[in-house]
Design a protein around this motif. Sequence first.
Motif, short mmCIF file in Angstrom:
data_model
loop_
_atom_site.label_atom_id
_atom_site.label_comp_id
_atom_site.label_asym_id
_atom_site.label_seq_id
_atom_site.Cartn_x
_atom_site.Cartn_y
_atom_site.Cartn_z
N GLY A 79 0.81 -1.21 0.00
CA GLY A 79 0.00 0.00 0.00
C GLY A 79 0.85 1.26 0.00
N SER A 80 1.98 1.21 0.69
CA SER A 80 2.84 2.39 0.76
C SER A 80 3.43 2.76 -0.59
CB SER A 80 3.97 2.15 1.77
OG SER A 80 4.91 1.20 1.28
N ARG A 81 3.47 1.81 -1.51
CA ARG A 81 4.02 2.11 -2.84
C ARG A 81 3.18 3.17 -3.56
NH1 ARG A 81 4.93 -4.17 -4.77
NH2 ARG A 81 6.39 -4.76 -3.09
N GLN A 82 1.89 3.22 -3.24
CA GLN A 82 1.04 4.24 -3.86
C GLN A 82 1.46 5.64 -3.43
OE1 GLN A 82 -1.17 3.44 -6.29
NE2 GLN A 82 -0.22 1.43 -5.95
N LEU A 83 1.83 5.78 -2.15
CA LEU A 83 2.30 7.07 -1.67
C LEU A 83 3.60 7.47 -2.36
CD1 LEU A 83 0.32 5.96 0.54
CD2 LEU A 83 1.62 7.26 2.19
N ILE A 84 4.47 6.48 -2.55
CA ILE A 84 5.73 6.76 -3.23
C ILE A 84 5.46 7.14 -4.68
CG2 ILE A 84 7.95 5.79 -3.93
CD1 ILE A 84 7.59 6.28 -0.91
N PHE A 85 4.49 6.48 -5.31
CA PHE A 85 4.13 6.82 -6.69
C PHE A 85 3.73 8.30 -6.77
CE2 PHE A 85 1.13 7.47 -10.12
CZ PHE A 85 1.73 6.82 -11.20
N GLY A 86 2.86 8.72 -5.86
CA GLY A 86 2.43 10.12 -5.87
C GLY A 86 3.57 11.09 -5.67
N ALA A 87 4.63 10.64 -4.97
CA ALA A 87 5.74 11.51 -4.64
C ALA A 87 6.83 11.57 -5.70
CB ALA A 87 6.36 11.08 -3.31
N VAL A 88 6.95 10.52 -6.54
CA VAL A 88 8.09 10.50 -7.48
C VAL A 88 7.71 10.20 -8.93
CG1 VAL A 88 9.64 9.77 -5.62
CG2 VAL A 88 8.61 8.04 -7.10
N ALA A 89 6.48 9.77 -9.19
CA ALA A 89 6.11 9.39 -10.56
C ALA A 89 6.09 10.60 -11.49
CB ALA A 89 4.75 8.71 -10.56
N GLU A 90 6.14 10.32 -12.79
CA GLU A 90 6.15 11.36 -13.83
C GLU A 90 7.25 12.40 -13.56
OE1 GLU A 90 4.55 11.33 -16.54
OE2 GLU A 90 2.85 10.00 -16.24
#
Length: 205
Positions: A131-142
Amino acid sequence: MDSISFILIPQPDLSTHTVSRVVGVSSEAHYWASFDKKVWTGSDPIIRTLGGAAYHQENGSSAIRARYPITKLLNVFFTRALAARVSPHRVVVNTVTPGMCKTELARDLPVILRPLVWLMHTLLGFTAEQGSRQLIFGAVAEPAHPEKLHGQFIMGSKPTEPSDFVLSDLGKKSEELLWEEVVEILDKVDPKVKQVAEEYLARKI
């Protein structure tokens, strides 16, 4: 209401034009938030209404059961309101759902509901790490175009349309009213809040 959680707010590096990120934590439960006209079209502020004794006396246990989805709806509203007031070329603001995770969050549920939660965790649940990977996605994706995530609700590692209520005319009005109410509440804690909001966080888009 429960807390509006935010993570990862690095200071912008003006020399390299680094874009900072503000990632809010919400939930797909906001899709299920109940529509109560007393809350969204009443004359009293939203948070004051939801937290008032009169509202709970009138609605009883149903007000408690509806609280979790409503707080997640407020998270989405606040994130969108903040995103509308900052430039995505300086600060990208979004909110994510980590999904249903196998944690101790439901430890205080009534005994009769625990088997259902166990079954849902078994069939649909993610680990806390997943679940924490979603937070990381929001922080570093694109990384090349972080503005693509600005103001977005992220689910399953992609921007996802929020609820119909969020996108409705009433939802947009409620978003603005919630922003004003939060600023007023915080201004009572620190009188500089309203001044800063008016100077730096005027609605831009």
